[in-house]
Write an enzyme that holds these catalytic residues in place. Structure first.
Site, PDB file in Angstrom:
ATOM      1  N   TYR A   1       6.939  -3.564  -2.935  1.00 40.15           N
ATOM      2  CA  TYR A   1       7.557  -2.518  -2.103  1.00 40.15           C
ATOM      3  C   TYR A   1       9.064  -2.673  -1.928  1.00 40.15           C
ATOM      4  CZ  TYR A   1       2.741  -1.290  -1.026  1.00 40.15           C
ATOM      5  OH  TYR A   1       1.428  -0.913  -1.134  1.00 40.15           O
TER       6      TYR A   1
ATOM      7  N   ARG B   1      -1.102   0.538 -10.563  1.00 39.51           N
ATOM      8  CA  ARG B   1      -1.781  -0.407  -9.669  1.00 39.51           C
ATOM      9  C   ARG B   1      -3.305  -0.207  -9.735  1.00 39.51           C
ATOM     10  NH1 ARG B   1       1.093  -0.347  -4.018  1.00 39.51           N
ATOM     11  NH2 ARG B   1      -0.150  -2.259  -3.832  1.00 39.51           N
TER      12      ARG B   1
ATOM     13  N   PRO C   1       0.188   3.852   7.467  1.00 38.41           N
ATOM     14  CA  PRO C   1      -0.064   2.483   7.895  1.00 38.41           C
ATOM     15  C   PRO C   1       0.629   1.427   7.050  1.00 38.41           C
ATOM     16  CG  PRO C   1      -2.041   3.484   6.969  1.00 38.41           C
ATOM     17  CD  PRO C   1      -1.037   4.576   7.139  1.00 38.41           C
ATOM     18  N   ASN C   2       1.081   0.414   7.745  1.00 34.30           N
ATOM     19  CA  ASN C   2       1.708  -0.794   7.181  1.00 34.30           C
ATOM     20  C   ASN C   2       3.140  -0.571   6.701  1.00 34.30           C
ATOM     21  OD1 ASN C   2      -0.677  -2.507   7.483  1.00 34.30           O
ATOM     22  ND2 ASN C   2      -1.571  -1.193   5.915  1.00 34.30           N
TER      23      ASN C   2
ATOM     24  N   ARG D   1      -5.989   3.455  -6.117  1.00 31.96           N
ATOM     25  CA  ARG D   1      -4.738   4.095  -5.701  1.00 31.96           C
ATOM     26  C   ARG D   1      -4.372   5.283  -6.597  1.00 31.96           C
ATOM     27  NH1 ARG D   1      -2.655   0.300  -1.995  1.00 31.96           N
ATOM     28  NH2 ARG D   1      -3.325  -1.801  -2.539  1.00 31.96           N
TER      29      ARG D   1
ATOM     30  N   ASN E   1       4.496  10.019   3.117  1.00 36.35           N
ATOM     31  CA  ASN E   1       3.913   8.847   2.467  1.00 36.35           C
ATOM     32  C   ASN E   1       2.792   8.399   3.382  1.00 36.35           C
ATOM     33  OD1 ASN E   1       3.137   6.485   1.328  1.00 36.35           O
ATOM     34  ND2 ASN E   1       5.184   5.594   1.168  1.00 36.35           N
TER      35      ASN E   1
ATOM     36  N   ARG F   1       6.832  -6.990   3.705  1.00 35.71           N
ATOM     37  CA  ARG F   1       5.506  -6.808   3.137  1.00 35.71           C
ATOM     38  C   ARG F   1       5.582  -6.779   1.609  1.00 35.71           C
ATOM     39  NH1 ARG F   1       2.587  -0.956   2.682  1.00 35.71           N
ATOM     40  NH2 ARG F   1       0.535  -1.718   2.063  1.00 35.71           N
TER      41      ARG F   1
ATOM     42  N   ALA G   1      -2.033   4.024   2.693  1.00 34.32           N
ATOM     43  CA  ALA G   1      -3.450   3.873   2.319  1.00 34.32           C
ATOM     44  C   ALA G   1      -4.270   5.124   2.621  1.00 34.32           C
ATOM     45  CB  ALA G   1      -4.043   2.663   3.032  1.00 34.32           C
TER      46      ALA G   1
ATOM     47  N   GLU H   1       5.052  14.696  -1.574  1.00 39.59           N
ATOM     48  CA  GLU H   1       4.330  13.423  -1.410  1.00 39.59           C
ATOM     49  C   GLU H   1       5.160  12.311  -2.047  1.00 39.59           C
ATOM     50  OE1 GLU H   1       0.467  13.495  -3.232  1.00 39.59           O
ATOM     51  OE2 GLU H   1       0.143  11.338  -2.911  1.00 39.59           O
TER      52      GLU H   1
ATOM     53  N   HIS I   1       5.490   7.975  -2.786  1.00 42.33           N
ATOM     54  CA  HIS I   1       5.022   6.585  -2.745  1.00 42.33           C
ATOM     55  C   HIS I   1       6.120   5.699  -3.286  1.00 42.33           C
ATOM     56  CE1 HIS I   1       1.181   7.962  -1.561  1.00 42.33           C
ATOM     57  NE2 HIS I   1       1.195   8.821  -2.554  1.00 42.33           N
ATOM     58  N   ILE I   2       6.373   4.634  -2.587  1.00 41.23           N
ATOM     59  CA  ILE I   2       7.445   3.709  -2.975  1.00 41.23           C
ATOM     60  C   ILE I   2       7.093   3.026  -4.296  1.00 41.23           C
ATOM     61  CG2 ILE I   2       8.563   1.534  -2.303  1.00 41.23           C
ATOM     62  CD1 ILE I   2       8.097   2.558   0.658  1.00 41.23           C
ATOM     63  N   SER I   3       5.877   2.563  -4.406  1.00 44.89           N
ATOM     64  CA  SER I   3       5.429   1.876  -5.626  1.00 44.89           C
ATOM     65  C   SER I   3       4.861   2.901  -6.609  1.00 44.89           C
ATOM     66  CB  SER I   3       4.364   0.839  -5.274  1.00 44.89           C
ATOM     67  OG  SER I   3       3.190   1.478  -4.790  1.00 44.89           O
TER      68      SER I   3
END
Ligand code: DHK
Length: 152
Positions: free
Chosen positions: A25, A109, A12-13, A113, A76, A20, A79, A100, A102-104
């Site tokens: 990101y 964070r 999502p997103n 997360r 990815n 965004r 959320a 797996e 994740h961009i960030s």
């Protein structure tokens, strides 16, 4: 569907990438990710099946669709990484390896997360490398599945 393919799932997103929260990101878009994945896998004669969805069940169904036929998965789950037992249970059934992404850097964070329902199923986890993480993940799947570059 190409004969040999890697499934790349985005949650999502991630359709909003580029606009965004760019400080978190970056400015690359989902289309940039898809082009990068296609080019990376294409160099090995491997195709990519892409799916981005904002819906948990659609992600689960994509895993069901490709769980036996994909060489491996790059996921990815955004959320849903931090919430979804359903996506975890689906990914526990895939035949190939899971990477797996994740961009960030999720570990720099919020605490919510820091936990992933997917990491212990994964052959590797790449965080905080921007969209390059997808390239690293595909290269790793290529290594894990014993593929070599196409002869020139
Ligand atoms: C993307 C999201 O949408 C977040 O919900 C995750 C992940 C991190 C990313 O960095 O790619 O927490």
């Amino acid at each position: 569907m190409p004969e040999k393919f890697i499934a790349v799932l985005n949650g999502p997103n991630l359709n909003l990438l580029g606009t965004r929260q760019p400080l978190i990101y970056g400015s690359d878009t989902l289309a940039d990710i898809e082009r990068l994945c296609d080019a990376t896998a294409g160099a090995y004669g491997i195709g990519i099946e892409h799916l981005q969805s904002n819906h948990e069940g659609e992600l689960v169904e994509a895993v069901h669709r490709w769980r036996e036929s994909a060489l491996g998965f790059v996921v990815n789950a955004a959320a849903y990484t931090h919430t979804s037992v359903a996506i975890r249970d689906a990914l526990a059934t895939i035949e190939g390896p899971l990477m797996e992404v994740h961009i960030s850097n999720v570990h720099a964070r919020e605490a919510f997360r820091h936990h992933s329902y997917l990491s212990d199923l994964a052959a590797g986890v790449i965080v905080g490398c921007g969209i390059e993480g997808y390239r690293f993940a595909i290269e790793r799947l290529v290594t894990l599945t014993g593929h070599r570059p196409k002869e020139a």
